[in-house]
Design a protein around this motif. Structure first.
Motif, PDB file in Angstrom:
ATOM      1  N   UNK A 538      47.501  19.069  48.605  1.00 30.74           N
ATOM      2  CA  UNK A 538      46.457  19.961  48.109  1.00 30.74           C
ATOM      3  C   UNK A 538      46.904  21.407  48.011  1.00 30.74           C
ATOM      4  N   UNK A 539      47.970  21.789  48.732  1.00 28.46           N
ATOM      5  CA  UNK A 539      48.429  23.176  48.671  1.00 28.46           C
ATOM      6  C   UNK A 539      48.927  23.536  47.277  1.00 28.46           C
ATOM      7  N   UNK A 540      49.318  22.502  46.503  1.00 30.37           N
ATOM      8  CA  UNK A 540      49.795  22.753  45.137  1.00 30.37           C
ATOM      9  C   UNK A 540      48.644  22.928  44.135  1.00 30.37           C
ATOM     10  N   UNK A 541      47.416  22.672  44.545  1.00 32.07           N
ATOM     11  CA  UNK A 541      46.263  22.857  43.653  1.00 32.07           C
ATOM     12  C   UNK A 541      45.909  24.336  43.628  1.00 32.07           C
ATOM     13  N   UNK A 542      46.629  25.076  42.821  1.00 31.72           N
ATOM     14  CA  UNK A 542      46.477  26.531  42.791  1.00 31.72           C
ATOM     15  C   UNK A 542      45.801  26.979  41.507  1.00 31.72           C
ATOM     16  N   UNK A 543      45.146  28.119  41.578  1.00 30.85           N
ATOM     17  CA  UNK A 543      44.491  28.718  40.412  1.00 30.85           C
ATOM     18  C   UNK A 543      45.544  29.407  39.547  1.00 30.85           C
ATOM     19  N   UNK A 544      45.606  29.036  38.277  1.00 33.82           N
ATOM     20  CA  UNK A 544      46.543  29.665  37.347  1.00 33.82           C
ATOM     21  C   UNK A 544      45.927  30.921  36.743  1.00 33.82           C
ATOM     22  N   UNK A 545      46.747  31.956  36.595  1.00 40.16           N
ATOM     23  CA  UNK A 545      46.287  33.223  36.022  1.00 40.16           C
ATOM     24  C   UNK A 545      46.444  33.159  34.504  1.00 40.16           C
ATOM     25  N   UNK A 546      45.410  33.565  33.799  1.00 39.79           N
ATOM     26  CA  UNK A 546      45.423  33.468  32.336  1.00 39.79           C
ATOM     27  C   UNK A 546      46.459  34.407  31.727  1.00 39.79           C
ATOM     28  N   UNK A 547      46.520  35.654  32.231  1.00 41.40           N
ATOM     29  CA  UNK A 547      47.440  36.644  31.659  1.00 41.40           C
ATOM     30  C   UNK A 547      48.368  37.185  32.736  1.00 41.40           C
ATOM     31  N   UNK A 548      49.290  36.348  33.243  1.00 40.29           N
ATOM     32  CA  UNK A 548      50.164  36.787  34.344  1.00 40.29           C
ATOM     33  C   UNK A 548      51.162  37.834  33.881  1.00 40.29           C
ATOM     34  N   UNK A 549      51.622  38.650  34.831  1.00 42.73           N
ATOM     35  CA  UNK A 549      52.664  39.628  34.525  1.00 42.73           C
ATOM     36  C   UNK A 549      54.010  38.938  34.316  1.00 42.73           C
ATOM     37  N   UNK A 550      54.151  37.730  34.836  1.00 42.07           N
ATOM     38  CA  UNK A 550      55.386  36.977  34.689  1.00 42.07           C
ATOM     39  C   UNK A 550      55.276  35.687  35.470  1.00 42.07           C
ATOM     40  N   UNK A 551      56.277  34.818  35.327  1.00 41.22           N
ATOM     41  CA  UNK A 551      56.275  33.531  36.011  1.00 41.22           C
ATOM     42  C   UNK A 551      56.234  33.692  37.521  1.00 41.22           C
ATOM     43  N   UNK A 552      56.831  34.773  38.039  1.00 46.30           N
ATOM     44  CA  UNK A 552      56.880  34.984  39.479  1.00 46.30           C
ATOM     45  C   UNK A 552      55.516  35.306  40.072  1.00 46.30           C
ATOM     46  N   UNK A 553      54.552  35.685  39.234  1.00 48.08           N
ATOM     47  CA  UNK A 553      53.214  36.039  39.729  1.00 48.08           C
ATOM     48  C   UNK A 553      52.157  35.346  38.870  1.00 48.08           C
TER      49      UNK A 553
END
Length: 799
Positions: A538-553
């Motif tokens: 379940x730790x991998x069930x993360x919220x994805x950011x629509x407009x991230x600054x980059x893959x690292x964030x």
């Protein structure tokens, strides 16, 4: 926004000092960041006419010219080859100063006197980007009608004052010369000269007959206007236009492109010119991009188009990124003969997302993303066509195609004088308020004994009464507003219970030698691989950011471990030998994927050490100290498992049967993934909300014991898998109220103990509240406890 003062003065009759203009506009809301004075230092350069050209007697590379400068004829020696008799040129007279502070003197060149210098564009401080190649490599050739003897600075507008204003995102109308002229007129209470457009449209052909415009993405394009110009003659734009573009930071290209940029700076509406003959099917389609589509933009880069990207397309495919940059295939070139001029209004948030995603920010995108007035599109298209006619750049066809299904109309707001004065603490009259608003282009009207104001569509930022108060205040003058003390009774703020406990946690950990850290709530998806998290965890069930600054964030963290391990790594790289850190942060747990509601935000406490002199039990002692400080009872440490921690060196922490977190040594593979394979680190992550909930803030005292205590020891031999904690819990349960305390004081493995077993020695303290216990009572109770634990854990007494 760079504003040419000479250009702005065409719309407002301001004759004061530039510094005063910058100061007053700053005080009214348009912050002036800098003032430049291009061309100010150039002196004594005039328009001259070459009346004779001859060869230098002693040099094959030099020419001797006779130049009429109005009041006399000068002999000037030059090495330029792009001149002929009758040309008008820029002449630096003896004593003149050109770009760079260079002074021109009468001098002898190869035995002949040269009475000045013929100037190139760069020697006058001009950008030669929009000039013909022979002019770039030679002298600046002026138009045939350039007045001989006139100062070159007056002729091409060489000298100017440029003020760079910081424009706030809510004022896209100020990203233009006209917009800033309007602000200056309102600030100084001087007339604003309206733009006058006189478009002739002498062609008999009509635009709707030769082009078809379809807007499929109506939610992203509020308006689209197309105009057609035929018999286009591509050539450099006039020097005065090039100069205005240059001082405002735009490179001249050719007359058509320069006109679109000129109108964008003048009115704030971006335009785009397509080569009409290169549009497939004579069509314009405004739509979203399709998966797999690409476009080569004007900067020569091939770009992938996403499905949420708004594009301008023809029958074949995309020809422009809407509101950002055109495509190379339909670029206006020297071969272009027919131009389709686009003036449109695109939805700002979409332009901003596309611009950021593609890393492509242009003058056009900066304006669209702030939200432009759709009604401005028609004015800008008409102004551009008028300039095309005036410069003889082409023949404008009659009419246009205008797709504008939902016209934007002015809004009406009530003007309550008493309410605005109450907000500002002023006594401004109704007449004065109306005067200020009308200077800003906001008209007033009377209806049913009430005053209303009509907000023009270019002021989308004015939506309520407070906005009107702000407009009145900034023009009236912030420095004219009275100063008053706060009228309400001030109250002393205080921390609530959880804030006090949080500070207690920080103080306790800092007292143990730990430093607080702050890490990003955004992490990389690869962090879960580095932590050895199972694919289905379940730790991998993360919220994805629509407009991230980059893959690292690009996702929201579900655990504090990635940030903590990155901090440990950073400190080790800085040669820190002892690292003790903690973080109080939030993790974000989605209720479901894809998201339909906001995720659950949980507060966590992360604690970590990395020191060769400290181990698991040191960190466990710190956690126990913290629990003791929070007066939390019922905490139990028992063997546990965690994907990121070392098996056999991990414990689960529970409080009153509820899991509160974990503690353990970081798994060697995880340490290797973070580049720390030669180090050991120990971490704990606890549920901060649970700690705060179970903390006891009340302090209760009990009287000192009146009766003596009795101590007994017991040592039992049990299998290695039996934990001391489980035995202590069994002893407490069997001892009842008379058993005051139990402590483990020895663990022994040796020759007297069989392999696979260990000896645990406990000290038990007995005391009754109401009497002195007899030896018989103590021995009986001690025996019962011993028999109980021997039977429960299959142990024996150590002899």
């Amino acid at each position: 926004m760079k504003v040419s003062l000479k250009w702005m003065r065409e719309y407002v009759n301001y004759d004061g000092r530039p510094e005063e203009l910058a100061r007053r506009l700053t005080m009214s809301g348009s912050n002036a960041e800098s003032i430049e004075y291009p061309g100010r230092d150039i002196k004594s350069v005039v328009v001259g006419e070459i009346i004779k050209i001859g060869k230098h007697p002693d040099s094959d590379k030099l020419l001797v010219t006779k130049v009429n400068v109005g009041h006399r004829v000068l002999q000037i020696v030059t090495g330029a080859r792009n001149i002929k008799e009758g040309d008008r040129v820029a002449v630096a007279l003896p004593g003149a100063v050109i770009e760079g502070g260079i002074e021109i003197k009468v001098q002898s060149i190869k035995g002949l006197e040269s009475q000045g210098m013929l100037c190139s564009a760069k020697e006058l401080g001009l950008d030669d980007s929009g000039l013909p190649e022979d002019v770039k490599n030679g002298l600046l050739i002026l138009p045939e009608d350039a007045p001989v003897g006139n100062d070159i600075k007056d002729y091409i507008g060489l000298e100017d004052v440029v003020i760079d204003f910081e424009i706030t995102p809510n004022r896209p109308d100020c990203l233009s010369i006209v917009g800033m002229a309007r602000e200056a007129a309102a600030t100084f209470n001087i007339p604003l000269n309206p733009l006058s457009i006189n478009l002739k449209e002498e062609s008999v052909e009509k635009v709707p007959d030769i082009v078809n415009v379809t807007v499929e993405a109506g939610d992203l394009c509020k308006r689209y206007i197309a105009r057609i110009i035929k018999d286009v003659k591509i050539k450099p734009s006039p020097l005065w236009m090039q100069r205005r573009l240059q001082v405002c930071g735009i490179r001249p290209i050719n007359n058509i492109v320069d006109i679109t940029n000129y109108v964008m700076l003048e009115l704030g509406q971006p335009l785009h010119a397509f080569d009409y003959d290169k549009l497939a099917g004579c069509s314009i389609i405004v739509r979203r991009g399709k998966k797999g589509e690409t476009i080569t933009t004007l900067d020569g880069k091939l770009r992938e188009i996403c499905e949420d990207t708004l594009v301008i397309a023809d029958k074949k495919g995309p020809v422009a990124l809407a509101g950002i940059m055109g495509g190379a295939e339909t670029e206006v070139t020297s071969e272009t003969r027919t131009v389709l001029l686009e003036s449109a209004n695109f939805w700002g948030p979409n332009i901003r997302r596309t611009s950021r995603k593609m890393g492509l920010r242009t003058e056009a995108s900066q304006r669209f993303e702030k939200g432009l007035d759709p009604n401005l599109a028609a004015v800008a298209a008409e102004r551009a066509c008028e300039l095309i006619e005036r410069l003889g750049a082409g023949r404008v066809l009659k009419g246009c195609v205008d797709v504008y299904p939902e016209p934007v109309l002015p809004r009406k707001l009530p003007l309550r004088v008493d309410r605005i004065n109450a907000l500002l603490g002023t006594e401004i009259s109704r007449h004065q308020m109306i005067d200020i608003l009308e200077r800003l282009g906001i008209k007033s009207l009377e209806e049913s004994d009430q005053t209303f104001v009509v907000i023009p569509t270019f002021r989308a930022d004015i939506t309520q009464e407070a906005d009107l108060a702000e407009e009145i205040a900034r023009i009236y003058g912030y420095d004219n507003l009275p100063s008053t003390l706060p009228g309400s009774i001030a109250t002393c703020g205080k921390l609530n219970r959880n804030q006090k406990l949080t500070n207690e946690i920080k103080q306790t950990l800092m007292g143990c030698g730990f430093s607080e850290i702050y890490t990003y709530s955004f992490i990389s998806p690869s962090a879960f691989d580095a932590l050895r998290a199972p694919e289905d965890h379940e730790v991998r069930r993360a919220v994805k950011i629509i407009n991230p600054l980059g893959e690292e964030h690009s996702i929201m963290r579900t655990t504090l471990l990635p940030g903590i391990l990155e901090v440990i790594k950073l400190n080790l790289n800085q040669k820190r030998e002892s690292i003790r850190i903690f973080e109080l942060g939030t993790v974000y747990i989605p209720r479901q994927i894809p998201l339909k509601e906001l995720p659950v935000e949980k507060k966590k406490l992360g604690v970590a050490i990395c020191d060769e002199n400290l181990d698991f039990y040191y960190l466990k002692g710190v956690i126990e100290t913290l629990l003791l400080k929070l007066k939390i009872r019922g905490a139990v440490f028992y063997p546990g498992e965690h994907f990121s921690l070392h098996p056999g060196r991990t414990a689960t922490i529970s409080i009153d049967g509820e899991i509160a977190g974990f503690i353990g040594e970081v798994h060697p593979d995880v340490m290797e993934n973070y580049g720390m394979e030669d180090k050991r680190a120990y971490v704990a992550e606890l549920d901060l909300d649970l700690l705060l909930d179970r903390s006891q803030t009340e302090v209760k005292f009990k009287p000192l014991p009146r009766f003596p205590a009795a101590d007994r020891d017991v040592a039992i031999v049990v299998e290695e898998g039996v934990t001391a904690g489980s035995i202590m819990e069994a002893i407490k349960e069997a001892g009842g109220e008379v058993l005051e305390n139990v402590e483990l004081f020895d663990v022994y493995r040796g020759n007297q103990i069989p392999e696979g077993y260990k000896s645990l020695a406990f000290s038990l303290t007995y005391r009754a509240k109401d009497r002195t216990l007899t030896d018989e009572e103590i021995n009986r109770l001690h025996g019962n406890i011993t028999e109980c634990i021997l039977k429960k854990f299959n142990g024996r007494l150590r002899e």
